[in-house]
Scaffold this active site. Structure first.
Site, PDB file in Angstrom:
ATOM      1  N   ARG A 103       0.854  -1.197   0.000  1.00 53.74           N
ATOM      2  CA  ARG A 103       0.000   0.000   0.000  1.00 53.74           C
ATOM      3  C   ARG A 103       0.885   1.241   0.000  1.00 53.74           C
ATOM      4  NH1 ARG A 103      -2.419  -0.196   6.265  1.00 53.74           N
ATOM      5  NH2 ARG A 103      -0.401  -0.479   7.255  1.00 53.74           N
ATOM      6  N   GLU A 142      -3.127   7.256   7.089  1.00 48.36           N
ATOM      7  CA  GLU A 142      -1.768   7.449   7.607  1.00 48.36           C
ATOM      8  C   GLU A 142      -0.795   7.963   6.555  1.00 48.36           C
ATOM      9  OE1 GLU A 142      -0.498   3.905   9.694  1.00 48.36           O
ATOM     10  OE2 GLU A 142      -1.642   4.467  11.458  1.00 48.36           O
ATOM     11  N   GLU A 313      -7.431   4.610  15.549  1.00 47.46           N
ATOM     12  CA  GLU A 313      -7.106   3.188  15.661  1.00 47.46           C
ATOM     13  C   GLU A 313      -6.466   2.983  17.031  1.00 47.46           C
ATOM     14  OE1 GLU A 313      -4.664   1.803  12.418  1.00 47.46           O
ATOM     15  OE2 GLU A 313      -5.905   2.781  10.915  1.00 47.46           O
ATOM     16  N   TRP A 321       3.546  -5.703  13.624  1.00 47.99           N
ATOM     17  CA  TRP A 321       4.537  -4.987  12.817  1.00 47.99           C
ATOM     18  C   TRP A 321       5.761  -4.476  13.563  1.00 47.99           C
ATOM     19  CZ3 TRP A 321       4.517  -0.356  15.228  1.00 47.99           C
ATOM     20  CH2 TRP A 321       3.313   0.098  15.789  1.00 47.99           C
ATOM     21  N   GLN A 362      -2.271 -11.101   9.697  1.00 51.66           N
ATOM     22  CA  GLN A 362      -2.891 -12.261  10.366  1.00 51.66           C
ATOM     23  C   GLN A 362      -2.535 -12.352  11.839  1.00 51.66           C
ATOM     24  OE1 GLN A 362      -2.777 -16.172   8.231  1.00 51.66           O
ATOM     25  NE2 GLN A 362      -1.912 -14.909   6.607  1.00 51.66           N
ATOM     26  N   MET A 363      -1.345 -11.842  12.206  1.00 48.92           N
ATOM     27  CA  MET A 363      -0.904 -11.954  13.598  1.00 48.92           C
ATOM     28  C   MET A 363      -1.374 -10.768  14.438  1.00 48.92           C
ATOM     29  SD  MET A 363       0.743 -14.799  13.654  1.00 48.92           S
ATOM     30  CE  MET A 363       1.848 -14.872  15.058  1.00 48.92           C
ATOM     31  N   HIS A 364      -2.173  -9.879  13.856  1.00 48.98           N
ATOM     32  CA  HIS A 364      -2.633  -8.669  14.555  1.00 48.98           C
ATOM     33  C   HIS A 364      -3.982  -8.954  15.210  1.00 48.98           C
ATOM     34  CE1 HIS A 364      -3.865  -4.554  15.250  1.00 48.98           C
ATOM     35  NE2 HIS A 364      -2.780  -4.068  14.688  1.00 48.98           N
TER      36      HIS A 364
HETATM   37  C1  GAL Z   1      -1.972   1.172  11.022  1.00 45.59           C
HETATM   38  C2  GAL Z   1      -2.771   1.188   9.742  1.00 45.59           C
HETATM   39  C3  GAL Z   1      -3.804   0.084   9.697  1.00 45.59           C
HETATM   40  C4  GAL Z   1      -3.191  -1.210  10.135  1.00 45.59           C
HETATM   41  C5  GAL Z   1      -2.640  -1.032  11.519  1.00 45.59           C
HETATM   42  C6  GAL Z   1      -2.074  -2.289  12.122  1.00 45.59           C
HETATM   43  O1  GAL Z   1      -0.748   1.775  10.840  1.00 45.59           O
HETATM   44  O2  GAL Z   1      -3.422   2.429   9.583  1.00 45.59           O
HETATM   45  O3  GAL Z   1      -4.293  -0.030   8.392  1.00 45.59           O
HETATM   46  O4  GAL Z   1      -2.206  -1.593   9.250  1.00 45.59           O
HETATM   47  O5  GAL Z   1      -1.618  -0.085  11.478  1.00 45.59           O
HETATM   48  O6  GAL Z   1      -1.591  -2.048  13.408  1.00 45.59           O
END
Ligand code: GAL
Length: 647
Positions: A103, A142, A313, A321, A362-364
């Site tokens: 993305r 973002e 979020e 990540w 998947q791990m989120h």
């Molecule tokens: C943010 C993003 C989301 C998702 C999220 C995962 O940075 O806006 O789309 O990727 O992290 O933690």
């Protein structure tokens, strides 16, 4: 104060949507963000729109009483668009076009992409702009994430030249401003200027500074393009963008002017693991997050949103990540949510409703597991929803007694010429901010044109480019002012002031910085204040002044000078030193402080004081005896939160 969740109907069978919506409402959520990555489903082929599924999703969510935040899908241009118009791609610093497959692969400077974005945004805003369930808009997703603010594409080069011509008017002026006589870099026309990449050694720093300014303006104008369309087609629906924590690659204040409210994405555990903190600090706050990181960003985005802001979020469990992705201690998702409300958030939106069983994340964790069972985050969101009902509405945050100023170009300049490894604006500012928080003080973060009236203390962690209008606002405020190292060390063009640093500050504070040095870890310097000695690091300036210093380096040279209400600190404000300097100025300003146990932090809003325990041991809330608690009580478990009525 509302709760919501990020939802991707396109990830799930249609038969689940109504049940999901009913369960969101049952959990106490009132809004749902959708759509921000769905371009390939909205427009599967060029010009062919498939509204059917999104219509049904909007109806289903709306019918459950949920208000919809619609994201524009411009962070994810689909494959057919990239193939038809490869000029929409951003180019990396190595001069390579970014490839399709994740993305944010577009270039802000591509006019084709601007036209395509206008087209998709117009189509979506026409379709849903006046829908009764449509509550707000989020532009893109973002900006700057994954290192995408700066692009080195031919489009960027062309628009940079135009931007430079506007700014500098003549190429001679540009040559002078940047000092291009150095290394025979002079240009004969703006057409000869390239982006500052692929040079043998470092490019000219003023060139890089202007490139950072240009790229930032590109982000802001791209966002404005979308905001203008949405305002026309969806009157009365507020517009936001979801910013990131500690992100400085573009000027948030400038972009924020085109938004109705600011929002940011809070990932306390991920952010901590990825930030500059020492390993022992990352370990100490492993499952709680750092006690000041969320607050810093809350205070920042309250400023960017001119008082109106959301968490768009919120981390609900382990993320995928960061270098390491621990699970929050039980109760922490609730505590983070309350801390956002304590800092004035209008809404907290969890990311995401359900853990995805496919693709990159998947791990989120989500509020629900991928087998559709409610997870820990969901239980805590449910609890906050119940507590919100009990507490009712709260007024927004009032003006804090202390302001901390932030200007994006300070970070750009310091990142371009750190002079010592790790000299960045955010960690420097954070030291001073955390010292204020350890005293139990509320802090406002104020932008480059922000109003400074009414503050008793203004902290300017480092303002290398110190503009006359900033000084005028500080003059007018009457506040005590603390400037950190490197303030006033550059002109607007990135040159050293002719009268040496701190440039225009010398009219208020008679001193000159005649030399600066950076020191490797362990190399000091030490700073003395009275009988106390503090070990600092990284930085030391030599100051010429007639003023008697309040602090000195080991050789007696001034480390902190003061004239009336103006203060200058010539060292890195390492913890200890920052506590001493900030503590003294807070006392001089007559501000009341609150003794806090280790890991406990305080914030006031709407006649309530909120305390959160970020430590891994039980603590006491710093409430007076007999306080009337509306949330929790005096005993704070790790991850515990309490609120009581003030006065
Ligand atoms: C943010 C993003 C989301 C998702 C999220 C995962 O940075 O806006 O789309 O990727 O992290 O933690």
């Amino acid at each position: 104060m509302k709760l919501g969740v990020c939802y991707y109907p396109e990830h799930w069978p249609r038969e689940w949507w109504a049940d999901d919506a009913a369960r969101m409402a049952d959990m106490g959520l009132s809004h749902v963000r959708i759509g921000e990555f769905a371009w390939s489903r909205i427009e599967p082929d060029p010009g062919h729109f498939d509204w059917d599924w999104l219509d049904e999703a909007v109806e289903t969510l709306g019918a459950a009483g949920l208000s919809i935040v619609m994201g524009t899908p411009t962070a994810t241009p689909p494959k057919w668009l990239v193939d038809a118009h490869p000029d929409i791609l951003a180019w990396d610093q190595q001069g390579r076009p970014r490839r399709f497959g994740s993305r944010r692969h577009y270039c802000f400077s591509s006019e084709t992409y601007r036209a395509e974005s206008a087209r998709i945004v117009s189509a979506i805003a026409t379709r849903y702009g006046r829908h009764p369930a449509l509550g707000a808009w989020q532009i893109d997703n973002e900006f700057g994430c994954h290192d995408t603010t700066l692009s080195y594409s031919p489009n960027a080069a062309r628009r940079f030249r135009e931007w430079l011509a506007q700014r500098h008017q003549s190429v001679d002026a540009l040559n002078r401003a940047w000092g291009l006589v150095f290394w025979s870099e002079e240009f004969r026309s703006f057409d000869e200027v390239d982006p500052p990449n692929l040079t043998v050694t470092e490019p000219n720093p003023s060139h890089r500074l202007d490139y950072a300014r240009f790229a930032s303006d590109e982000v802001a104008s791209f966002s404005r393009l979308q905001a203008d369309i949405i305002r026309r087609l969806s009157p009365g629906r507020p517009i936001t963008h979801n910013f990131m924590g500690f992100h400085t690659s573009f000027d948030h204040w400038k972009l924020g002017r085109d938004l109705d409210f600011a929002s940011w994405d809070s990932y306390p555990l991920g952010n901590l693991q990825e930030a500059w903190f020492r390993d022992d600090e990352k370990l100490r706050h492993l499952r709680q997050g750092h006690p000041d990181v969320q607050a810093f960003n809350h205070d920042l985005y309250r400023g960017v949103g001119r008082g109106r802001w959301w968490v768009m979020e919120q981390q609900p469990g382990p993320v995928n990540w960061a270098r390491f992705n621990p699970a929050p201690v039980d109760g922490m998702v609730r505590a983070w949510t309350w801390e956002a409300f304590a800092h004035g958030a209008e809404a907290v939106t969890y990311f995401r409703w359900r853990q995805a069983p496919f693709a990159q994340e998947q791990m989120h964790a989500g509020l629900n597991r991928s087998d559709r069972v409610e997870d820990q985050g969901g239980r805590e969101a449910r609890q906050v929803a119940a507590e919100l009902k009990e507490i009712g509405a709260l007024d927004p945050c009032g003006r804090a007694p202390v302001a901390l100023t932030m200007a994006s170009e300070a970070e750009w300049h310091l990142a371009i010429q750190p002079q010592g490894q790790g000299f960045h604006w955010v960690p420097l500012a954070f030291e001073m901010y955390a010292a204020l928080r350890r005293l139990g003080l509320d802090v406002d973060i104020v932008g480059p044109d922000g109003d400074l009236a009414g503050y008793r203390l203004v902290v300017c962690p480092s303002l290398p480019i110190l503009r006359e209008d900033t000084l005028a606002r500080l003059d007018a405020s009457g506040a005590r002012v603390l400037f950190g190292p490197r303030t006033g060390s550059r002109t607007v063009d990135g040159r050293t002031p002719s009268d040496l640093p701190p440039g225009p500050l010398q009219a208020r504070l008679p001193m000159k910085v005649t030399r600066a040095e950076s020191l490797r870890p362990g190399g000091g310097p030490t700073v003395r204040i009275g009988a106390a000695t503090f070990v600092s690091r990284l930085w030391r300036e030599r100051i010429e002044t007639e003023l008697a210093p309040l602090a000195t380096f080991e050789d007696g040279g001034p480390a902190w000078v003061q004239s009336g209400r103006w203060n200058y600190l010539a060292a890195w404000p390492e913890r200890g030193l920052a506590d001493a300097v900030v503590g003294r100025l807070v006392a001089d300003a007559g501000l009341a402080t609150v003794p806090l146990e280790e890991g406990v932090r305080l914030r006031t809003r709407g006649g309530l004081a909120f305390a959160v325990n970020y430590s891994d041991a039980p603590r006491r809330a710093p409430a007076p005896d007999g306080a009337h608690f509306v949330l929790g009580g005096p005993a704070l478990e790790p991850g515990g939160v309490a609120a009581w009525r003030l006065g």
